[in-house]
Design a protein around this motif. Structure first.
Motif, PDB file in Angstrom:
ATOM      1  N   UNK A 229       1.048  -1.151   0.123  1.00 45.78           N
ATOM      2  CA  UNK A 229       0.015   0.284   0.040  1.00 45.78           C
ATOM      3  C   UNK A 229       0.858   1.226  -0.149  1.00 45.78           C
ATOM      4  N   UNK A 230       2.160   1.206   0.531  1.00 41.31           N
ATOM      5  CA  UNK A 230       3.010   2.366   0.746  1.00 41.31           C
ATOM      6  C   UNK A 230       3.668   2.491  -0.840  1.00 41.31           C
ATOM      7  N   UNK A 231       3.534   2.026  -1.704  1.00 37.43           N
ATOM      8  CA  UNK A 231       4.069   2.198  -3.074  1.00 37.43           C
ATOM      9  C   UNK A 231       5.565   1.423  -3.146  1.00 37.43           C
ATOM     10  N   UNK A 232       5.830   0.966  -2.018  1.00 38.91           N
ATOM     11  CA  UNK A 232       7.121   0.078  -2.384  1.00 38.91           C
ATOM     12  C   UNK A 232       6.571  -1.431  -2.565  1.00 38.91           C
ATOM     13  N   UNK A 233       7.641  -2.231  -2.492  1.00 39.27           N
ATOM     14  CA  UNK A 233       7.065  -3.604  -2.459  1.00 39.27           C
ATOM     15  C   UNK A 233       8.408  -4.840  -2.430  1.00 39.27           C
ATOM     16  N   UNK A 234       8.274  -5.766  -2.787  1.00 39.65           N
ATOM     17  CA  UNK A 234       9.155  -6.786  -2.322  1.00 39.65           C
ATOM     18  C   UNK A 234       9.299  -7.862  -3.464  1.00 39.65           C
ATOM     19  N   UNK A 235      10.258  -8.615  -3.902  1.00 45.10           N
ATOM     20  CA  UNK A 235       9.959  -9.667  -4.750  1.00 45.10           C
ATOM     21  C   UNK A 235       9.408 -11.091  -4.090  1.00 45.10           C
ATOM     22  N   UNK A 236       8.605 -11.893  -4.901  1.00 43.32           N
ATOM     23  CA  UNK A 236       8.073 -13.012  -4.220  1.00 43.32           C
ATOM     24  C   UNK A 236       8.076 -14.183  -5.219  1.00 43.32           C
ATOM     25  N   UNK A 237       8.269 -15.387  -4.919  1.00 42.23           N
ATOM     26  CA  UNK A 237       8.397 -16.464  -5.850  1.00 42.23           C
ATOM     27  C   UNK A 237       6.924 -17.177  -5.536  1.00 42.23           C
ATOM     28  N   UNK A 238       6.261 -17.109  -6.823  1.00 45.65           N
ATOM     29  CA  UNK A 238       4.885 -17.638  -6.698  1.00 45.65           C
ATOM     30  C   UNK A 238       4.857 -18.959  -7.431  1.00 45.65           C
ATOM     31  N   UNK A 239       3.710 -19.817  -7.212  1.00 45.66           N
ATOM     32  CA  UNK A 239       3.338 -20.929  -7.775  1.00 45.66           C
ATOM     33  C   UNK A 239       4.482 -21.840  -7.446  1.00 45.66           C
ATOM     34  N   UNK A 240       4.996 -21.604  -6.027  1.00 51.18           N
ATOM     35  CA  UNK A 240       6.352 -22.352  -5.508  1.00 51.18           C
ATOM     36  C   UNK A 240       5.984 -23.686  -5.105  1.00 51.18           C
ATOM     37  N   UNK A 241       6.877 -24.514  -5.475  1.00 47.59           N
ATOM     38  CA  UNK A 241       6.972 -26.032  -4.619  1.00 47.59           C
ATOM     39  C   UNK A 241       7.901 -26.011  -3.695  1.00 47.59           C
ATOM     40  N   UNK A 242       7.889 -26.403  -2.430  1.00 50.57           N
ATOM     41  CA  UNK A 242       8.943 -26.375  -1.333  1.00 50.57           C
ATOM     42  C   UNK A 242       9.274 -27.657  -1.063  1.00 50.57           C
ATOM     43  N   UNK A 243      10.396 -27.923  -0.866  1.00 57.88           N
ATOM     44  CA  UNK A 243      10.904 -29.359  -0.333  1.00 57.88           C
ATOM     45  C   UNK A 243      11.939 -29.306   0.635  1.00 57.88           C
ATOM     46  N   UNK A 244      11.959 -29.990   1.871  1.00 53.57           N
ATOM     47  CA  UNK A 244      13.069 -30.001   2.551  1.00 53.57           C
ATOM     48  C   UNK A 244      14.060 -30.740   1.992  1.00 53.57           C
ATOM     49  N   UNK A 245      15.229 -30.218   2.446  1.00 52.63           N
ATOM     50  CA  UNK A 245      16.482 -30.847   2.030  1.00 52.63           C
ATOM     51  C   UNK A 245      16.989 -31.773   3.064  1.00 52.63           C
ATOM     52  N   UNK A 246      17.586 -32.835   2.458  1.00 54.03           N
ATOM     53  CA  UNK A 246      18.031 -33.938   3.468  1.00 54.03           C
ATOM     54  C   UNK A 246      19.414 -33.953   3.694  1.00 54.03           C
TER      55      UNK A 246
END
Length: 144
Positions: free
Chosen positions: A127-144
């Motif tokens: 709302x303030x006019x700034x913003x941030x990058x975001x990864x959308x439609x993401x898949x996440x896996x834990x790394x072993x």
């Protein structure tokens, strides 16, 4: 005759490589941060944060540490992949939004767990006019 055969074979091989598809399971990434050195990671993420319009729609893969944050004003939880640089002194992170939502905290890794995230780069304005990058439609896996 043999020269003609060579030429035809060369043309067919050229067309085959142009139209070859990746085998299922081997996804292509526009940017694969998970394979970069710490110094390269810092530079790449810095570029993505500072010049997000160059990366809109790019398919990104990254490896880092799971983090989350609940914003009381927005009543929204943000999820992030924190990526350390070579000296682990100047960590940077990118927010991500899963393609298939999960229930927090039960279906998410613990804070600080190693994760791999892949998805499409976007930029969310606030709302303030700034913003941030975001990864959308993401898949996440834990790394072993």
């Amino acid at each position: 005759m043999f020269k003609l055969f060579k030429v035809v074979l060369a043309v067919l091989l050229a067309f085959a490589t142009l139209f070859a598809k990746e085998p299922d399971g081997n996804k292509k990434y526009d940017i694969d941060i998970s394979r970069m050195s710490g110094t390269m990671v810092y530079g790449q993420v810095y570029q993505m944060v500072m010049y997000p319009s160059k990366y809109l729609g790019k398919h990104i893969k990254m490896k880092g540490i799971f983090s989350s944050y609940y914003d009381e004003e927005l009543k929204r939880r943000f999820y992030g992949c924190v990526i350390a640089d070579a000296l682990a002194c100047c960590s940077q992170g990118l927010a991500f939004e899963l393609a298939k939502p999960r229930k927090y905290p039960e279906q998410y890794p613990a804070e600080g767990d190693a994760i791999v995230v892949e998805g499409d780069f976007d930029y969310e304005k606030d709302e303030g006019g700034s913003g941030f990058p975001i990864i959308r439609n993401a898949e996440m896996q834990t790394e072993k």
